[in-house]
Design an enzyme around this catalytic site. Structure first.
Site, PDB file in Angstrom:
ATOM      1  N   SER A  77      -9.924   2.092  21.040  1.00 49.02           N
ATOM      2  CA  SER A  77     -10.727   2.373  19.850  1.00 49.02           C
ATOM      3  C   SER A  77     -11.978   1.500  19.839  1.00 49.02           C
ATOM      4  O   SER A  77     -12.203   0.697  20.747  1.00 49.02           O
ATOM      5  CB  SER A  77      -9.911   2.104  18.578  1.00 49.02           C
ATOM      6  OG  SER A  77      -9.705   0.710  18.412  1.00 49.02           O
TER       7      SER A  77
ATOM      8  N   SER B 182     -12.702  -0.877  17.655  1.00 49.97           N
ATOM      9  CA  SER B 182     -12.525  -2.044  16.781  1.00 49.97           C
ATOM     10  C   SER B 182     -13.072  -3.334  17.368  1.00 49.97           C
ATOM     11  O   SER B 182     -13.252  -4.314  16.646  1.00 49.97           O
ATOM     12  CB  SER B 182     -11.042  -2.228  16.441  1.00 49.97           C
ATOM     13  OG  SER B 182     -10.312  -2.634  17.581  1.00 49.97           O
TER      14      SER B 182
ATOM     15  N   LYS C 101      -7.445  -7.796  19.670  1.00 50.37           N
ATOM     16  CA  LYS C 101      -8.324  -8.381  18.656  1.00 50.37           C
ATOM     17  C   LYS C 101      -8.689  -9.795  19.096  1.00 50.37           C
ATOM     18  O   LYS C 101      -8.224 -10.290  20.121  1.00 50.37           O
ATOM     19  CB  LYS C 101      -7.640  -8.438  17.287  1.00 50.37           C
ATOM     20  CG  LYS C 101      -7.020  -7.128  16.814  1.00 50.37           C
ATOM     21  CD  LYS C 101      -8.043  -6.088  16.443  1.00 50.37           C
ATOM     22  CE  LYS C 101      -7.351  -4.795  16.003  1.00 50.37           C
ATOM     23  NZ  LYS C 101      -8.314  -3.696  15.774  1.00 50.37           N
TER      24      LYS C 101
ATOM     25  N   SER D  62     -12.097  -2.082  11.665  1.00 48.62           N
ATOM     26  CA  SER D  62     -11.014  -2.685  12.437  1.00 48.62           C
ATOM     27  C   SER D  62      -9.781  -2.874  11.568  1.00 48.62           C
ATOM     28  O   SER D  62      -9.849  -3.514  10.514  1.00 48.62           O
ATOM     29  CB  SER D  62     -11.460  -4.049  13.007  1.00 48.62           C
ATOM     30  OG  SER D  62     -10.361  -4.725  13.604  1.00 48.62           O
TER      31      SER D  62
END
Length: 276
Positions: A86, A88, A142, A235
């Protein structure tokens, strides 16, 4: 529900290994004894071949075990490929980037349980980390923002950790003539990532503001980490679903080694880089 491929690989390696070992210790000797008895009885070559032939499951296990064992060791304890699913982590990592995840940067871990077997290091603020979110079997990626015991605050697009604001250098809007997002360079303990905030336009002409996602403050419990995506306005991270337990860590993202957005496009190596 997604398949737990590391756990499946562990069990496949274990089963084929046990079957191969059992054949070496027991079954092979029985086949040899049976063949020797046939030789003594004057049996023909075809009968001897039948007596010495390995059963299909043993033959298959012995063929697959070395390959599975090698892949298991490499994937579980050294490195693992991972595709960015994705946006994010934009702008640094984009959808279709293939990254290399170091499995030993934070210690050797038991596949399946995540328990640390050999401690080799710990996450630092600014690291890009692959992990399982609480209650989810999917891999997420992340940035580490808060360590165990930290107090994290995020308000007005600015991060504060333990009372100290994270320095941000404004880089401007993209595109410059009519920005859809703005970028800034943050300075963490272990990285200087470029982060982005979305432009949320209002009803009146020219009315716009920056959107950086949910705000708040959090106390990171012991044995857990606070994670955020670099694309702050788009996110799903610890601001929504909470802290990442230490046993949910998969590894540290260290490099982009290929970009391949879809099956209809060609792989590219123009984005290859060390991850900041």
């Amino acid at each position: 529900m997604e398949l737990d491929l590391p756990l499946i690989l562990m069990w496949a390696t274990a089963v084929t290994g046990i079957i191969s070992l059992a054949d070496f210790v027991f079954f092979r000797k029985k086949r040899q004894a049976a063949a020797e008895a046939l030789i003594s009885a004057g049996a023909d070559d075809e009968a001897l071949k039948d007596a010495e032939r390995e059963p299909y499951i043993i033959e298959t296990s012995k063929s697959f075990f070395p390959v599975l064992a090698l892949v298991f060791v490499l994937r579980s304890f050294l490195a693992e490929p991972f595709q960015i699913p994705s946006g994010s982590m934009e702008p640094g990592l984009i959808t279709g980037d293939f990254i290399l995840v170091s499995k030993f940067s934070y210690g050797l871990r038991m596949p399946g349980s995540g328990a640390t077997l050999v401690p080799l290091g710990e996450p630092e603020r600014g690291d890009v980390m692959v992990f399982f979110p609480p209650g989810d079997s999917r891999y997420f990626i992340k940035r580490v923002i808060g360590l165990p015991g930290d107090h994290v605050e995020y308000r007005n697009l600015r991060l504060t950790v333990n009372g100290e604001e994270i320095p941000v250098e404004a880089l401007g809007g993209v595109p410059s003539y009519n920005p859809t997002y703005f970028e800034g360079r943050e300075t963490h303990d272990n990285a200087e990532p470029v982060v982005k905030w979305l432009v949320a336009r209002g009803g009146a002409p020219g009315e716009a503001r920056l959107f950086g996602g949910p705000e708040g403050e959090w106390d990171v419990p012991e044995g857990s980490y606070f994670m955020m995506g670099d694309n702050r306005g788009n996110s799903g991270d610890s601001r929504m679903w909470g802290f990442v337990p230490e046993e949910n860590i998969v590894g540290k993202a260290v490099a982009v080694w290929m970009h391949w957005e879809s099956w209809t496009s060609l792989p590219s190596f123009s984005r290859n880089k060390v991850i900041d």
